[in-house]
Design a protein around this motif. Structure first.
Motif, PDB file in Angstrom:
ATOM      1  N   PHE A   1      31.757  44.902  40.383  1.00  0.00           N
ATOM      2  CA  PHE A   1      31.789  43.469  40.617  1.00  0.00           C
ATOM      3  C   PHE A   1      30.789  43.052  41.680  1.00  0.00           C
ATOM      4  N   THR A   2      30.645  43.864  42.742  1.00  0.00           N
ATOM      5  CA  THR A   2      29.696  43.483  43.772  1.00  0.00           C
ATOM      6  C   THR A   2      28.258  43.559  43.272  1.00  0.00           C
ATOM      7  N   LEU A   3      27.998  44.366  42.240  1.00  0.00           N
ATOM      8  CA  LEU A   3      26.675  44.347  41.608  1.00  0.00           C
ATOM      9  C   LEU A   3      26.365  42.962  41.048  1.00  0.00           C
TER      10      LEU A   3
ATOM     11  N   THR B   1      55.682  47.423  47.914  1.00  0.00           N
ATOM     12  CA  THR B   1      54.390  47.326  48.611  1.00  0.00           C
ATOM     13  C   THR B   1      53.353  48.096  47.802  1.00  0.00           C
ATOM     14  N   VAL B   2      52.284  47.405  47.420  1.00  0.00           N
ATOM     15  CA  VAL B   2      51.209  48.009  46.641  1.00  0.00           C
ATOM     16  C   VAL B   2      49.952  48.065  47.510  1.00  0.00           C
ATOM     17  N   ALA B   3      49.423  49.267  47.690  1.00  0.00           N
ATOM     18  CA  ALA B   3      48.201  49.451  48.477  1.00  0.00           C
ATOM     19  C   ALA B   3      46.983  49.301  47.565  1.00  0.00           C
ATOM     20  N   PHE B   4      46.315  48.152  47.665  1.00  0.00           N
ATOM     21  CA  PHE B   4      45.046  47.944  46.979  1.00  0.00           C
ATOM     22  C   PHE B   4      43.904  48.381  47.904  1.00  0.00           C
ATOM     23  N   VAL B   5      42.676  48.301  47.418  1.00  0.00           N
ATOM     24  CA  VAL B   5      41.520  48.725  48.209  1.00  0.00           C
ATOM     25  C   VAL B   5      40.889  47.527  48.909  1.00  0.00           C
ATOM     26  N   GLU B   6      40.128  46.740  48.189  1.00  0.00           N
ATOM     27  CA  GLU B   6      39.489  45.516  48.677  1.00  0.00           C
ATOM     28  C   GLU B   6      39.527  44.510  47.533  1.00  0.00           C
ATOM     29  N   GLN B   7      39.494  43.236  47.825  1.00  0.00           N
ATOM     30  CA  GLN B   7      39.559  42.235  46.760  1.00  0.00           C
ATOM     31  C   GLN B   7      38.314  42.213  45.879  1.00  0.00           C
ATOM     32  N   THR B   8      37.219  42.832  46.338  1.00  0.00           N
ATOM     33  CA  THR B   8      36.032  42.904  45.502  1.00  0.00           C
ATOM     34  C   THR B   8      35.861  44.278  44.857  1.00  0.00           C
ATOM     35  N   SER B   9      36.861  45.150  44.981  1.00  0.00           N
ATOM     36  CA  SER B   9      36.821  46.467  44.341  1.00  0.00           C
ATOM     37  C   SER B   9      37.333  46.343  42.909  1.00  0.00           C
ATOM     38  N   ALA B  10      36.497  46.733  41.947  1.00  0.00           N
ATOM     39  CA  ALA B  10      36.891  46.611  40.540  1.00  0.00           C
ATOM     40  C   ALA B  10      38.109  47.463  40.237  1.00  0.00           C
ATOM     41  N   SER B  11      38.048  48.751  40.587  1.00  0.00           N
ATOM     42  CA  SER B  11      39.165  49.643  40.267  1.00  0.00           C
ATOM     43  C   SER B  11      40.282  49.554  41.285  1.00  0.00           C
ATOM     44  N   GLY B  12      39.941  49.150  42.517  1.00  0.00           N
ATOM     45  CA  GLY B  12      40.943  49.096  43.576  1.00  0.00           C
ATOM     46  C   GLY B  12      41.702  47.792  43.661  1.00  0.00           C
ATOM     47  N   TYR B  13      41.242  46.752  42.897  1.00  0.00           N
ATOM     48  CA  TYR B  13      41.994  45.501  42.884  1.00  0.00           C
ATOM     49  C   TYR B  13      41.773  44.663  41.630  1.00  0.00           C
TER      50      TYR B  13
END
Length: 359
Positions: A111-113, A197-209
């Motif tokens: 996504f950041t790409l 509680t769900v541990a996501f990565v970052e809001q701009t991480s494709a697989s992590g959020y």
């Protein structure tokens, strides 16, 4: 640093998601054809005295900088321009750095790409290749397998990404031990509750959020985005943004969260193994997202066209060498690079639009 759910006004781009994710037509964005292609971006431009090579902090920042130094040194020698590695504190820092002229070459998540291309006119030139594949998926994992597993937990011994290499034990259920692609067991997400509680990565991480958020939304979890708003997972779960894939794993293995998301398989990351120990059979993967286009490399849009081509050729050549492939593995588990497939990357843009990411 861990922090509770927050919306990021800096998230840019709009998008659709893979056909397996039901995305409203209203959320669909302009075609990938609107993204600048490498062939159309080779006009004369800036030739800097120094090149900055940016990486998103998907794992331990100090380790990333150390592992990236041989690549920076290679580019320095090959291009004849001093090149240094840079890792900010969050995913958005590299993208913003491209917009402010502080980052020239960026290794970015899917996504950041497209965020860098859409917002700052960056040129996407390459995508990562891992084990011959141009796609990957999110994994959902839990320390409460009795809640989320409908099949017995299967354990496997795998090699951790440690130096020296270390064997660790990891757990799977719901068929995730044999699946090579997603989606899988999305219905297990129906077991999530507001108290989970769900541990996501970052809001701009494709697989992590982003892709997990679309999965949750499609299962009726959380509040769908209204006009001008984000999808809100906090009405369906208790979100925790860990700040890295290894940190999401650590949050679950340490009991700070019952469920987490990451790329497959972040449990093998060195920082996760160090924090959780070699027996992670109690941190069990129970579901997978649909396939996601791999991460890749973007170049600052105002760089000289001939220099862009030299950088692209240098990175392609580096990944074809034994030493280069080893270095890329140590950075982001990359085997080598391939020319960017801009149409496939539009999937990331589409997924972001489905959860309400603004332009």
């Amino acid at each position: 640093m861990q922090h509770r759910f927050r919306f990021m006004a800096t998230v840019a781009g709009a998008a659709i998601v893979a056909a397996s994710l039901a995305v409203p037509a209203a959320a669909q964005s302009p075609s990938a054809a609107t993204m600048e292609s490498p062939a159309g971006s080779m006009a004369p431009g800036r030739i800097p005295d120094k090149l900055v090579l940016g990486f998103v902090p998907s794992s331990d920042v100090d380790a990333l900088i150390t592992n990236a130094k041989p690549l920076a040194d290679y580019l320095t020698t090959t291009l004849g321009i001093p090149t240094e590695a840079f890792v900010p504190t969050d995913y958005t820092g590299v993208v913003v750095g491209m917009g402010t002229g502080q980052v020239d070459i960026a290794a970015l998540a899917p996504f950041t790409l497209v965020q860098a291309a859409d917002t700052y006119g960056a040129t996407i030139v390459l995508q990562s290749v891992r084990n011959g594949s141009a796609t990957y998926h999110s994994q959902w994992f839990t320390n409460e397998p009795d809640t989320f597993c409908t099949t017995p937990v299967v354990t496997k011994t795998v090699q951790a990404r440690t130096d020296p290499v270390q064997d660790i034990t990891v757990g799977f259920c719901n068929g995730t031990d044999t699946a090579t692609t997603g989606p899988l067991a999305s219905d297990a997400l129906k077991k999530l509750t507001p108290d989970t509680t769900v541990a996501f990565v970052e809001q701009t991480s494709a697989s992590g959020y982003i892709f997990p958020a679309v999965q949750m939304m499609n299962e009726g979890i959380g509040t769908p985005p209204a006009s001008g708003q984000f999808y809100d997972p906090s009405t369906g779960v208790t979100p925790l943004f860990a700040g890295g894939h290894d940190k999401a794993v650590i949050s679950v293995c340490k009991g700070d969260a019952q469920v987490g998301t990451s790329f497959n398989d972040a449990r093998t990351l060195a920082a996760a193994v160090q924090a959780c120990g070699p027996d992670m059979s109690g941190t069990v993967v129970f579901a997978l997202s649909p396939e996601i286009p791999n991460d890749g490399v973007a170049l600052a849009g105002d760089l000289d066209g001939a220099l862009k081509q030299k950088i692209t050729d240098a990175l392609l050549a580096y990944g074809q060498t034994e030493e280069g492939s080893k270095v890329l593995q140590s950075i982001y588990q990359i085997n080598n690079f391939a020319p960017a497939d801009l149409a496939s990357l539009d999937i990331g843009r589409q997924a972001a639009a489905a959860i309400g990411a603004p332009n």
